[in-house]
Design a protein around this motif. Structure first.
Motif, PDB file in Angstrom:
ATOM      1  N   GLU A  71      96.780  70.712 -14.542  1.00 25.63           N
ATOM      2  CA  GLU A  71      96.524  72.136 -14.740  1.00 25.63           C
ATOM      3  C   GLU A  71      97.268  72.919 -13.665  1.00 25.63           C
ATOM      4  O   GLU A  71      97.022  72.727 -12.469  1.00 25.63           O
ATOM      5  CB  GLU A  71      95.029  72.413 -14.632  1.00 25.63           C
ATOM      6  N   LEU A  73      97.861  75.755 -11.312  1.00 25.02           N
ATOM      7  CA  LEU A  73      97.030  76.788 -10.697  1.00 25.02           C
ATOM      8  C   LEU A  73      97.845  77.993 -10.255  1.00 25.02           C
ATOM      9  O   LEU A  73      97.353  79.124 -10.252  1.00 25.02           O
ATOM     10  CB  LEU A  73      96.276  76.217  -9.495  1.00 25.02           C
ATOM     11  N   LYS A  93      96.389  71.140 -10.222  1.00 26.91           N
ATOM     12  CA  LYS A  93      95.172  70.343 -10.066  1.00 26.91           C
ATOM     13  C   LYS A  93      95.338  69.193 -11.057  1.00 26.91           C
ATOM     14  O   LYS A  93      95.740  69.408 -12.199  1.00 26.91           O
ATOM     15  CB  LYS A  93      93.939  71.167 -10.409  1.00 26.91           C
ATOM     16  N   TRP A  94      95.068  67.979 -10.605  1.00 27.85           N
ATOM     17  CA  TRP A  94      95.175  66.847 -11.523  1.00 27.85           C
ATOM     18  C   TRP A  94      93.888  66.036 -11.523  1.00 27.85           C
ATOM     19  O   TRP A  94      93.159  65.985 -10.542  1.00 27.85           O
ATOM     20  CB  TRP A  94      96.379  65.963 -11.210  1.00 27.85           C
ATOM     21  N   THR A  95      93.639  65.453 -12.678  1.00 26.58           N
ATOM     22  CA  THR A  95      92.509  64.557 -12.858  1.00 26.58           C
ATOM     23  C   THR A  95      93.038  63.289 -13.495  1.00 26.58           C
ATOM     24  O   THR A  95      93.725  63.346 -14.516  1.00 26.58           O
ATOM     25  CB  THR A  95      91.432  65.189 -13.775  1.00 26.58           C
ATOM     26  N   ILE A 104      90.540  62.949  -8.509  1.00 28.23           N
ATOM     27  CA  ILE A 104      90.883  64.361  -8.635  1.00 28.23           C
ATOM     28  C   ILE A 104      91.724  64.740  -7.425  1.00 28.23           C
ATOM     29  O   ILE A 104      91.517  64.207  -6.335  1.00 28.23           O
ATOM     30  CB  ILE A 104      89.625  65.236  -8.749  1.00 28.23           C
ATOM     31  N   HIS A 106      95.266  67.515  -5.905  1.00 31.45           N
ATOM     32  CA  HIS A 106      96.205  68.632  -6.050  1.00 31.45           C
ATOM     33  C   HIS A 106      97.599  68.180  -5.648  1.00 31.45           C
ATOM     34  O   HIS A 106      97.746  67.295  -4.804  1.00 31.45           O
ATOM     35  CB  HIS A 106      95.773  69.815  -5.177  1.00 31.45           C
ATOM     36  N   SER A 107      98.580  68.802  -6.263  1.00 33.46           N
ATOM     37  CA  SER A 107      99.985  68.530  -5.925  1.00 33.46           C
ATOM     38  C   SER A 107     100.728  69.843  -5.769  1.00 33.46           C
ATOM     39  O   SER A 107     100.519  70.775  -6.555  1.00 33.46           O
ATOM     40  CB  SER A 107     100.662  67.706  -7.023  1.00 33.46           C
ATOM     41  N   SER A 125     101.222  65.303  -2.758  1.00 36.91           N
ATOM     42  CA  SER A 125      99.955  65.157  -3.471  1.00 36.91           C
ATOM     43  C   SER A 125      98.858  64.620  -2.572  1.00 36.91           C
ATOM     44  O   SER A 125      99.103  63.758  -1.721  1.00 36.91           O
ATOM     45  CB  SER A 125     100.124  64.211  -4.660  1.00 36.91           C
ATOM     46  N   GLY A 127      94.553  63.458  -3.035  1.00 44.08           N
ATOM     47  CA  GLY A 127      93.510  63.223  -4.029  1.00 44.08           C
ATOM     48  C   GLY A 127      92.377  62.411  -3.454  1.00 44.08           C
ATOM     49  O   GLY A 127      92.453  61.906  -2.339  1.00 44.08           O
TER      50      GLY A 127
END
Length: 133
Positions: A71, A73, A93-95, A104, A106-107, A125, A127
């Motif tokens: 997603e 951001l 944001k990654w899951t 979960i 962020h990158s 990244s 997580g």
């Protein structure tokens, strides 16, 4: 191809699709040959081949790579008219869901165009594992 928010979104969707297919080769084609990745698990990694090796070490069985969702951001475009360089940085944001594990994070990713194609130039990244699935 000029990097734009729309192009980055399409690039990220195609990368996620390649990941979800379990194809590290396809995933790494999204990175420039001289891309740099900063990973909380592996430190600084230079070059597409080294990034591929990192992913392969962490995912020895492509069938168990799991499913990733990305997603965006935020994004910002940068260009230097005098040099013709145009870049987009994006925060995602990654899951990542793997069997009974979830992660979960962020990158911060920098994109640029080379030879008419969009590539990841830098990927930083962080997580963490999700305890409840």
């Amino acid at each position: 191809m000029k990097p734009t928010k729309e192009a980055v979104l399409a690039h990220a969707a195609a990368l996620a699709e390649a990941w979800n297919e379990g194809s590290l080769e396809k995933v790494c084609e999204f990175y420039a040959t001289d891309a740099v990745m900063l990973s909380h698990t592996a430190g600084l990694i230079s070059g597409r081949f080294a990034i591929f090796e990192k992913y392969r070490e962490e995912n020895p069985d492509p069938k168990l790579m799991g499913t990733i969702e990305l997603e965006m951001l935020q994004s910002h475009g940068f260009s230097a008219a005098s040099s013709g360089v145009s870049l987009v940085s994006a925060i995602f944001k990654w899951t990542l869901t793997k069997k009974d594990q979830g992660f979960i994070g962020h990158s911060l990713v920098t994109y640029g165009a080379r030879e008419g194609k969009l590539f990841i130039l830098q990927d930083a990244s962080i997580g963490m594992e999700i305890q409840d699935l």
